[in-house]
Structure formats: structure tokens, C-alpha cells
Design a protein around this motif. Structure first.
Motif, PDB file in Angstrom:
ATOM      1  N   GLY A 188       0.922  -1.186   0.068  1.00 55.65           N
ATOM      2  CA  GLY A 188       0.075  -0.082   0.056  1.00 55.65           C
ATOM      3  C   GLY A 188       0.814   1.369  -0.038  1.00 55.65           C
ATOM      4  N   ALA A 189       0.251   2.174   0.671  1.00 53.47           N
ATOM      5  CA  ALA A 189       0.835   3.677   0.548  1.00 53.47           C
ATOM      6  C   ALA A 189       2.135   3.642   1.492  1.00 53.47           C
ATOM      7  N   PRO A 190       3.148   4.310   1.137  1.00 50.81           N
ATOM      8  CA  PRO A 190       4.330   4.522   1.982  1.00 50.81           C
ATOM      9  C   PRO A 190       3.931   4.925   3.535  1.00 50.81           C
ATOM     10  N   ALA A 191       4.611   4.502   4.491  1.00 53.95           N
ATOM     11  CA  ALA A 191       4.363   4.843   5.904  1.00 53.95           C
ATOM     12  C   ALA A 191       5.335   5.699   6.356  1.00 53.95           C
ATOM     13  N   VAL A 192       4.919   6.599   7.427  1.00 51.95           N
ATOM     14  CA  VAL A 192       5.924   7.315   8.043  1.00 51.95           C
ATOM     15  C   VAL A 192       6.484   6.654   9.214  1.00 51.95           C
ATOM     16  N   ARG A 193       7.730   6.016   9.178  1.00 48.31           N
ATOM     17  CA  ARG A 193       8.156   5.301  10.086  1.00 48.31           C
ATOM     18  C   ARG A 193       9.335   6.003  11.132  1.00 48.31           C
ATOM     19  N   ALA A 194       9.565   5.827  12.413  1.00 50.32           N
ATOM     20  CA  ALA A 194      10.395   6.327  13.077  1.00 50.32           C
ATOM     21  C   ALA A 194      11.392   5.228  14.122  1.00 50.32           C
ATOM     22  N   VAL A 195      12.419   5.149  14.035  1.00 47.52           N
ATOM     23  CA  VAL A 195      13.453   4.475  14.639  1.00 47.52           C
ATOM     24  C   VAL A 195      14.472   5.111  15.703  1.00 47.52           C
ATOM     25  N   ASP A 196      14.858   4.362  16.615  1.00 48.01           N
ATOM     26  CA  ASP A 196      15.845   5.088  17.461  1.00 48.01           C
ATOM     27  C   ASP A 196      16.966   5.082  16.625  1.00 48.01           C
ATOM     28  N   LEU A 197      17.417   6.552  16.930  1.00 51.95           N
ATOM     29  CA  LEU A 197      18.661   6.912  15.708  1.00 51.95           C
ATOM     30  C   LEU A 197      19.982   6.135  16.185  1.00 51.95           C
ATOM     31  N   ARG A 198      20.058   5.774  17.348  1.00 54.20           N
ATOM     32  CA  ARG A 198      21.365   5.242  17.985  1.00 54.20           C
ATOM     33  C   ARG A 198      21.350   3.729  17.527  1.00 54.20           C
ATOM     34  N   THR A 199      20.264   3.141  17.737  1.00 53.56           N
ATOM     35  CA  THR A 199      20.145   1.592  17.612  1.00 53.56           C
ATOM     36  C   THR A 199      19.462   0.940  16.457  1.00 53.56           C
ATOM     37  N   GLY A 200      18.741   1.761  15.773  1.00 52.00           N
ATOM     38  CA  GLY A 200      17.686   1.279  14.689  1.00 52.00           C
ATOM     39  C   GLY A 200      16.544   0.601  15.038  1.00 52.00           C
ATOM     40  N   SER A 201      16.296   0.479  16.358  1.00 48.84           N
ATOM     41  CA  SER A 201      15.106  -0.171  16.821  1.00 48.84           C
ATOM     42  C   SER A 201      13.896   0.306  16.661  1.00 48.84           C
ATOM     43  N   PRO A 202      12.809  -0.029  16.283  1.00 46.16           N
ATOM     44  CA  PRO A 202      11.525   0.434  15.606  1.00 46.16           C
ATOM     45  C   PRO A 202      10.866   1.410  17.136  1.00 46.16           C
ATOM     46  N   ARG A 203      10.410   2.379  16.646  1.00 44.31           N
ATOM     47  CA  ARG A 203       9.586   3.141  17.828  1.00 44.31           C
ATOM     48  C   ARG A 203       8.206   3.228  17.509  1.00 44.31           C
ATOM     49  N   TRP A 204       8.046   3.780  16.116  1.00 41.69           N
ATOM     50  CA  TRP A 204       6.450   3.778  16.022  1.00 41.69           C
ATOM     51  C   TRP A 204       6.183   4.038  14.509  1.00 41.69           C
ATOM     52  N   THR A 205       4.894   3.639  14.103  1.00 40.34           N
ATOM     53  CA  THR A 205       4.524   3.880  12.716  1.00 40.34           C
ATOM     54  C   THR A 205       3.270   4.968  12.720  1.00 40.34           C
ATOM     55  N   ALA A 206       3.485   6.022  11.975  1.00 41.50           N
ATOM     56  CA  ALA A 206       2.307   6.743  12.118  1.00 41.50           C
ATOM     57  C   ALA A 206       1.263   6.364  10.999  1.00 41.50           C
ATOM     58  N   ALA A 207      -0.039   6.651  11.639  1.00 42.53           N
ATOM     59  CA  ALA A 207      -1.187   6.326  10.826  1.00 42.53           C
ATOM     60  C   ALA A 207      -1.559   7.464   9.969  1.00 42.53           C
ATOM     61  N   VAL A 208      -1.449   7.553   8.678  1.00 45.94           N
ATOM     62  CA  VAL A 208      -1.826   8.906   8.175  1.00 45.94           C
ATOM     63  C   VAL A 208      -3.263   8.527   7.714  1.00 45.94           C
ATOM     64  N   GLN A 209      -3.910   9.807   7.394  1.00 52.23           N
ATOM     65  CA  GLN A 209      -5.358   9.762   7.091  1.00 52.23           C
ATOM     66  C   GLN A 209      -5.622   8.780   5.718  1.00 52.23           C
ATOM     67  N   GLU A 210      -6.867   8.196   5.620  1.00 55.15           N
ATOM     68  CA  GLU A 210      -6.970   7.243   4.476  1.00 55.15           C
ATOM     69  C   GLU A 210      -6.979   8.148   3.236  1.00 55.15           C
TER      70      GLU A 210
END
Length: 429
Positions: A188-210
Motif C-alpha cells: 500500500g501507501a508508504p508509511a512514516v516510520r520512526a526508529v531509534d537513531l542510535r540503535t535502529g530499533s522501531p519506535r512507531w509507525t504513523a497512521a496517516v489519513q486514509e
């Protein structure tokens, strides 16, 4: 009775013609000295050999003979290390000497296709993959680098969305300890993803409007920002950096909207300033947004009295500064980001000059005015008033300059492209 000395008597007895001759001699000497100083300035001042108003070269890095013109070029300074990235490597230089201190080369025959435009402390994001200059689906590996020593901290498969280099650059951002990526690897559509900048571990995936697709991202002190293409309209959204919760979303232009597909890039994030270009008969301006996405001032990219704003734009202290084509003259123009009004403008030469290297910091705005015929000069102006604070001539050719970085008592010129020196440090003389 007043006593008269021999000296007084001699002065009174001196002929008037002799006194006039003595005074005329002093005037002649003063005129000759003025002419000598003027000639000295005319021949030495504009060539960088006049004490107190010149810039000399302290050091320079070797030229990039193999760097492609359209390659990825970013530059950062972290403490005493200057860093630049291009298609094949990220390199750190000692800011005091210009000597190379480390180099990161991506594995195999991969190429660096994107890098975050800013650093978070000493950390940045880069993206690389094979054949990225011709494959839109490439650029599938994102990595974090420590700019203090060039170490790769981590890597992961998160393909930045977008087809060309400019799009991929807009898909990476860092700030508040996060690495933010517009990830195109999922369905589907690309997602906005955030990771920890030091470790690369996932922090969250933003839910954008449909129906919305992220088109660009940036980080602000208290928000993660994203430009969204929602159906036929472009919007701006903000997310909580702690958990990715959407904080607000707003149209770019509340009255008529901005059409999907328009060019929208971040000029600044505090306050939020977007450069929006819809093309013919559309929005062509810098749009500002306040807390909660509240629409603010609008600065037309082309306007009466300041010509057309080009690529040299910077924001500092609540003002937007731009180099413009004002018709016959190139102009340096300052705008108030609260009202959108022009504060001042300064003419910087006609067709014989190229003005570049715009930089604003600590209440000063600097730019380089170059000419193959008349030499290169540095100008510095008071950011609030436009009053000239400094004018110095470069002894050596300043070359093409993308940015100027103040470092201690020196100025470091930043350049990109092929057959250029990435950095040159100049000192006042």
C-alpha cells in the motif's frame, strides 16, 4: 610690560609668502599620500592584499574529480569535524587543518542515494543501494552514521519512497533522537516510520489519513512533520515524536488548496516554512505555519521590488533571507516571517557578478559576490537592518560556494559538484 622673546619676534618677522609655502607643502604631501593610498586600495584592496580587508586561504581539501554533478551532496559540521557525502563515500575532515580523518564507504558496489539534510548531534541517516541512479525501487538500505568517527551504527531495509534523488532526500529526517523514514517497502501507501537513531530499533509507525500518501518529512523540536498528498490536494501534518500520534493536519492553502503533485519542500521547521511551487498560474511562494498548523505569512517567490527568489534561501531569527534576480541587479532580500513583509534589500551587482553562499547566523547575513573580471568578495550585513558590517576581498578564487560555515575565527566554504574542492577555509587578513 609684556616681555617679547626672540622666537616670537622671528615668527612675526617671517614673510607671509614663506608661511604660505610651508602650508602648501603640507597640503601637497597630504594629496600625494591620499593618491598613493587610493591607488594602493585600487590595486591591492580588490585583490585581497590590503591589510584589514582581505581573506586568505588557510587550507583546502583536494578536488573531487570523479564526483557526478547530480550526485548526493550534503555537508555537516560536528564539533571540530567537517563531513561531506557524495555517491561513493562519506568523508570526515579536521576543521582546523582540512586533513581527512575518516571515511565511510558503503559495502560492495553500492551507491549512496540520499542523506538527511541535517544532523541530530553527531548522527545522520543515509540510504544506499546498487544502481540507484536508474532504479526507482532502489535505495533500499537505510543506515545511521556517527559523524565523530564515521562508524555505521546500524542498517536496516527501509526503502525511502520516491523515484529520483530529490524525492529520496525528502524521505529522510533526524531529530529528537529519532530517525524518520518514508518507508516504501510495505504494502500500500508508504508509511512514516520512526526508529531509534542510535540503535535502529522501531519506535512507531504513523497512521496517516486514509487516501493520503507521505511526500516529504522533517523534524521540529516538538513534532515530526510530513507533507501529504491527499487525493487531489497537498496537506501538512504533525505527529507526536513520542508515539507517532497525529497532532494536527491542515491544507497548505485554506482558500484554494495546493494541487497534488506540486513541488513542496521544507525550508525551515522552527517556524515551519514550506517552499511551494505549483507551476504556471498556481501558488509560487513560501508558506509559514504557526503552532497547531495555524496558517501564517506568505512570501511570494516572485514579487514587486525583489525579483525572483532562487535556490539560495535561509531562515534565521524569525526572518527569511534570499538571493534574488531583481532584473538588472542581484539582490539580497530580508523578509519578516510574521508578516511576510520585506524588511530590507541590498543590491549586490549586475550581470558581471555571481552572488552565492548565503548564510545567516548570530545576527549576521553573509554572501559571496564573485566575478572573473573583478575578483571575489565577502559581504556581511546586519540581519535586522541590512547595514553593511563587513566587506572583504578574497585573495584566491572563491569558486562556486553553496554555503559558508563559521568556524572559530575562520569561514569555511562548502561546495558540491564535479572538479571542485569540497571545503576551503579562509581567514581574515
Amino acid at each position: 610690560m609684556t616681555e617679547t622673546t626672540n622666537g616670537d619676534a622671528a615668527e612675526r618677522s617671517r614673510p607671509q609668502g614663506a608661511r604660505r609655502s610651508w602650508l602648501g607643502g603640507l597640503i601637497a604631501v597630504a594629496v600625494v599620500l591620499a593618491i598613493v593610498v587610493g591607488l594602493g586600495w585600487a590595486f591591492l584592496g580588490t585583490s585581497g592584499y590590503w591589510p584589514g580587508s582581505s581573506l586568505t586561504t588557510a587550507w583546502e581539501t583536494p578536488g573531487d574529480s570523479r564526483a557526478p554533478e547530480d550526485g548526493t551532496h550534503q555537508a555537516w559540521i560536528v564539533d571540530d569535524t567537517l563531513v561531506r557525502t557524495r555517491h561513493d563515500a562519506v568523508t570526515g575532515f579536521d576543521a582546523g587543518t582540512g586533513k581527512k580523518v575518516w571515511e565511510f564507504v558503503p559495502p560492495g558496489r553500492t551507491e549512496i542515494c540520499a542523506a538527511s539534510t541535517t544532523a541530530d548531534g553527531a548522527h545522520v541517516l543515509i540510504a544506499y543501494d546498487e544502481n540507484t541512479r536508474s532504479a526507482a525501487e532502489g535505495c533500499a538500505t537505510v543506515a545511521a552514521l556517527d559523524l565523530a568517527d564515521g562508524r555505521e551504527l546500524w542498517r536496516t531495509a527501509l526503502a525511502p519512497a520516491g523515484g529520483d534523488t530529490a524525492d529520496r532526500v525528502r524521505a529522510l529526517a533526524v531529530g529528537s533522537g529519532l530517525g524518520v523514514v518514508l518507508d516504501a517497502t510495505g504494502k500500500g501507501a508508504p508509511a512514516v516510520r520512526a526508529v531509534d537513531l542510535r540503535t535502529g530499533s522501531p519506535r512507531w509507525t504513523a497512521a496517516v489519513q486514509e487516501g493520503c500518501t507521505p511526500d516529504g518529512t522533517a523534524t521540529a523540536p516538538r513534532e515530526v512533520l510530513a507533507v501529504l498528498a491527499c487525493g487531489e490536494e497537498m496537506r501538512l501534518a504533525a505527529f507526536d515524536p513520542a508515539d507517532g500520534r497525529q497532532l494536527w493536519i491542515t491544507p497548505l492553502d485554506a482558500r484554494r488548496g495546493v494541487a497534488a503533485g506540486a513541488s513542496v519542500t521544507f525550508t525551515a521547521t522552527e517556524p515551519v516554512v514550506l517552499r511551494v511551487d505549483e507551476g504556471d498560474r498556481g501558488v509560487d511562494a513560501f508558506l509559514t505555519f504557526g503552532p497547531g498548523g495555524r496558517p501564517g505569512a506568505r512570501i511570494q517567490a516572485t514579487g514587486d521590488g525583489h525579483g525572483s527568489i532562487g535556490s539560495h534561501v535561509t531562515v534565521s531569527d524569525g526572518r527569511l533571507f534570499a538571493l534574488t534576480d531583481g532584473g538588472k541587479w542581484g539582490l539580497l532580500v530580508a523578509f519578516d516571517l510574521t508578516t511576510g513583509g520585506r524588511l530590507w534589500k541590498e543590491a549586490l551587482g549586475g550581470a558581471a557578478y555571481v552572488v552565492q553562499g548565503l548564510h545567516a547566523q548570530d545576527g549576521l547575513v553573509t554572501a559571496v559576490k564573485g566575478s572573473t573580471r573583478y575578483g571575489d568578495s565577502l559581504y556581511a550585513y546586519d540581519a535586522a537592518t541590512g547595514d553593511e558590517e563587513e566587506h572583504r576581498a578574497f585573495r584566491d578564487d572563491a569558486g562556486s560556494v553553496d554555503d559558508l560555515i563559521p568556524y572559530k575565527d575562520r569561514l569555511i566554504a562548502v561546495r558540491s559538484g564535479s572538479h571542485v574542492r569540497p571545503f576551503t577555509a579562509f581567514e581574515r587578513w
